[in-house]
Design a protein around this motif. Structure first.
Motif, PDB file in Angstrom:
ATOM      1  N   ALA A 280       0.853  -1.191   0.000  1.00  0.00           N
ATOM      2  CA  ALA A 280       0.000   0.000   0.000  1.00  0.00           C
ATOM      3  C   ALA A 280       0.882   1.231   0.000  1.00  0.00           C
ATOM      4  N   LEU A 301      -9.687   4.708   0.645  1.00  0.00           N
ATOM      5  CA  LEU A 301      -9.351   3.338   0.246  1.00  0.00           C
ATOM      6  C   LEU A 301      -9.739   3.073  -1.204  1.00  0.00           C
ATOM      7  N   ASN A 304      -7.509   4.751  -3.782  1.00  0.00           N
ATOM      8  CA  ASN A 304      -6.188   4.139  -3.929  1.00  0.00           C
ATOM      9  C   ASN A 304      -6.288   2.639  -4.212  1.00  0.00           C
ATOM     10  N   LEU A 306      -7.705   0.157  -2.576  1.00  0.00           N
ATOM     11  CA  LEU A 306      -7.369  -0.618  -1.394  1.00  0.00           C
ATOM     12  C   LEU A 306      -8.623  -1.242  -0.813  1.00  0.00           C
ATOM     13  N   TYR A 308      -9.822  -4.087   2.788  1.00  0.00           N
ATOM     14  CA  TYR A 308      -9.387  -4.491   4.121  1.00  0.00           C
ATOM     15  C   TYR A 308      -9.914  -5.875   4.438  1.00  0.00           C
ATOM     16  N   PRO A 319      -3.818  -3.620  -1.032  1.00  0.00           N
ATOM     17  CA  PRO A 319      -4.410  -3.402  -2.355  1.00  0.00           C
ATOM     18  C   PRO A 319      -5.426  -4.488  -2.693  1.00  0.00           C
TER      19      PRO A 319
END
Length: 665
Positions: A280, A301, A304, A306, A308, A319
């Motif tokens: 990240a 998030l 970008n 991303l 979780y 990512p």
């Protein structure tokens, strides 16, 4: 907030060393807890917690006689507790270290009796107030109430702006309750409201810090436990659904800030344990005002790419490609582990279903890649080879499918009715007259001297002997008899010498008829199984081609085809094909009769035992015919003697009824 007042706020500064590229994090200078005292007046008892500057805090009431005030990022050295022993209902006040990471303190207030406190803040003080006349309290199992104490350090007194946010005690439990999305970046509210901001140029990393965002705020009363309440408007997702964000409002101002540092700021805001994947990387340029922190994190998030994952009490940010690859590897490993067991064999002899029909279904729905199915048609046995778990699932499926199906009796009624009426009235005229020497009535002319007048509608032409056979015969001049007459009357008139003869005949017909034909085919079949019943004849039809005689047969029969389907509502869905074909030998051509056909093809829903009409045809034909002698039929009163009237009225009606009856075993 002015630039000067913002400068007085302590920051978490991120500084990049140009020489070695090392990032150093300078910790925020904590405030100091200075004094805890009591204030008593005529109506109120208050415990006043004073700090060197406004601080963020959270309150809870774990039991009816205990109030906890958790203050983060404060030092307690030199703090004095000056609360008298007779300050009712306060029994004791003490300072304890805060169990969470970082500097902080917990102020524990023990009560003499259960009362409801009023908690509010004014500048750098926290007041816990009690009504001296209060007699008891509400349920003390209150949720954690987190509220920011925002001040700007200004000396101007402002009216308190209350903010209430009822949140979950366990942020991880709240996070796990959310449905995983594609980005998986939305998180619920977890704790202290805060505002993060940063400023920097394009050539250097920006700084991030935690600070209060308004001039004054007041804490509400400790609230009874209730489910979390969202404080923001749902944001639409890519799939059109709405995400619910319930985090406390924050303001963010980052320019070219390091992504990993910004994510660490969110760890400070939310109180979550966050691990950032090494992959990240990036920078953040964002300006948000009063946005729920979980929505802000979701936006960053997704911007970008991303997502979780949750592992126990730790939230891991990585990512999307990394998470997708890990998920694919986990799924592949799970599949390999599932296929690594020993194969077993299961045989099932079916009682009602056909093994050939279920073999393909079992293979597609329950067996693994290693599974196989074989069938023994002689014993109607299905043989399965697979893992034990898959065989158990297949066996349960066979138990569901191999069961007796109820039967359906279907009865059809075909009713044909006909009505016919015919009426005809006609007349025949015959005339015979002669002028001849035998009768002494010749004309005085040389030509014509003699002649004969007679009717010519019959087959005979030329003059006839009027006395042949002992009676006068006349040729028909007006031949309009009733067709297939059933009644007639005649009148014959003649001269003495036979010079003129007149013959008239009146005929009439009136016919009426009614007919009714009832056909009742009936059959029984299992649920969802097609059945057919036929009754009739086959008509031979000869064709000659190349001196070869070929005989084919055409069905002229009553045929009923039906497929019943029993529903859970005790009704029956019927797919019906009904045909009633009968030969008409009265209109045969070259010995081959035409076929009179009635046909119905439909699908209906009928209650058990009920009767419905699935089709009907009504045909009516009316015909009126007038045959007349030109000119003479217009003679007043006598015109009816020179015409024939015929009236025909015919009608046919066809009705088809259907009745299903469920026959249970």
């Amino acid at each position: 907030m002015t630039r000067a007042s913002r400068a007085r706020i302590p920051l978490i500064a991120i500084v990049c060393a140009a020489s070695g590229g090392v990032i150093m994090l300078a910790s925020r200078i904590p405030a100091r807890l200075t004094d805890i005292s009591s204030v008593v007046d005529a109506t109120t008892v208050a415990v006043v917690i004073e700090a060197s500057e406004p601080v963020a805090y959270a309150t809870s009431q774990p039991d009816p006689l205990t109030i906890l005030v958790d203050v983060r990022n404060v030092r307690t050295d030199g703090a004095a507790v000056r609360v008298g022993r007779t300050v009712v209902p306060v029994a004791r006040v003490q300072i304890e270290p805060l169990s969470t990471a970082g500097e902080g303190a917990r102020v524990r207030v023990q009560l003499m009796r259960s009362v409801t406190p009023r908690i509010r803040s004014v500048r750098n003080t926290i007041r816990i107030e009690f009504d001296r006349t209060a007699q008891g309290a509400t349920d003390a199992g209150a949720d954690l109430v987190a509220t920011l104490l925002p001040t700007s350090g200004s000396s101007v007194d402002a009216a308190p702006a209350e903010r209430v946010s009822v949140i979950s005690l366990d942020p991880m439990a709240a996070l796990k309750q959310m449905e995983p999305a594609t980005a998986r970046g939305s998180m619920p509210s977890t704790g202290v409201p805060a505002t993060s901001s940063g400023a920097g140029s394009s050539s250097a990393p920006s700084s991030g810090h935690l600070y209060s965002s308004s001039s004054a705020a007041a804490l509400p009363q400790v609230l009874p436990q209730q489910p979390p309440q969202p404080v923001s408007t749902p944001a639409p997702t890519a799939t059109g659904q709405a995400k619910q964000f319930s985090g406390h409002p924050v303001s963010l101002d980052f320019q070219n800030a390091d992504l990993r540092s910004v994510l660490r700021t969110f760890a400070e805001i939310s109180g979550l344990n966050i691990v950032i994947d090494p992959a990240a990387q990036g920078s953040v340029d964002v300006t948000l005002r009063d946005v729920p922190w979980d929505q802000a994190l979701d936006i960053i998030l997704r911007a970008n790419k991303l997502g979780y994952t949750i592992d126990g009490t730790v939230v891991r940010i990585a990512p999307l490609t990394v998470l997708a690859e890990e998920e694919a590897q986990r799924r592949k490993l799970a599949e390999e582990q599932a296929l690594s067991g020993d194969l077993r064999v299961l045989t099932r002899t079916l009682s009602y279903a056909k093994a050939e029909a279920l073999a393909q279904l079992v293979t597609r729905t329950t067996l693994s890649q290693r599974g196989q199915v074989q069938v023994d048609p002689r014993t109607n046995t299905i043989i399965m080879t697979d893992l034990a778990e898959r065989l158990a699932t297949a066996s349960a499926l066979l138990d569901t499918l191999d069961r007796p199906e109820p039967q359906v009796e279907v009865e059809a009624r075909i009713v044909q009715t006909s009505r016919e009426f015919a009426r005809s009235i006609g007349v025949q005229w015959g005339v015979n007259g002669r002028v001849s020497q035998e009768l002494g009535n010749t004309t005085p002319l040389a030509f014509p001297n003699r002649g004969t007048l007679t009717g010519r509608t019959g087959a005979n032409q030329g003059p006839q002997d009027p006395r042949a056979g002992g009676f006068e015969t006349t040729g028909t001049a007006v031949n309009l008899p009733a067709t297939s007459a059933t009644s007639a009357i005649g009148l014959a008139l003649g001269a003495v010498n036979g010079a003129f003869n007149l013959d008239v005949a009146l005929s009439a017909l009136e016919r009426a008829g009614k007919g009714r034909v009832l056909s009742t085919p009936r059959l029984s079949t299992q649920n969802n199984v097609e059945a057919e019943v036929t009754q009739g004849i086959q008509i031979p039809i000869q064709t000659i081609a190349n001196n070869t005689v070929t005989v084919t047969f055409k069905d002229a029969a009553l045929t009923l085809k039906v497929v019943p389907q029993i529903t859970s509502a005790n009704t029956v869905i019927l797919r019906i094909q009904l045909e009633n074909a009968s030969p008409d030998f009265s209109r045969q051509v070259n010995g081959i009769p035409p076929i009179d056909t009635q046909r119905a093809s439909t699908q209906v829903l009928v209650n058990d035992g009920a009767t419905t009409v699935i089709g009907g045809i009504f045909v009516s034909r009316e015909q009126s015919v007038n045959d007349r002698t030109p000119g003479l039929h217009r003679i007043p009163l006598l015109g009816w003697l020179f015409k024939r009237d015929s009236v025909t009225d015919e009608s046919r009606e066809l009705l088809i009824f259907i009745t299903p009856r469920i026959i249970r075993g």
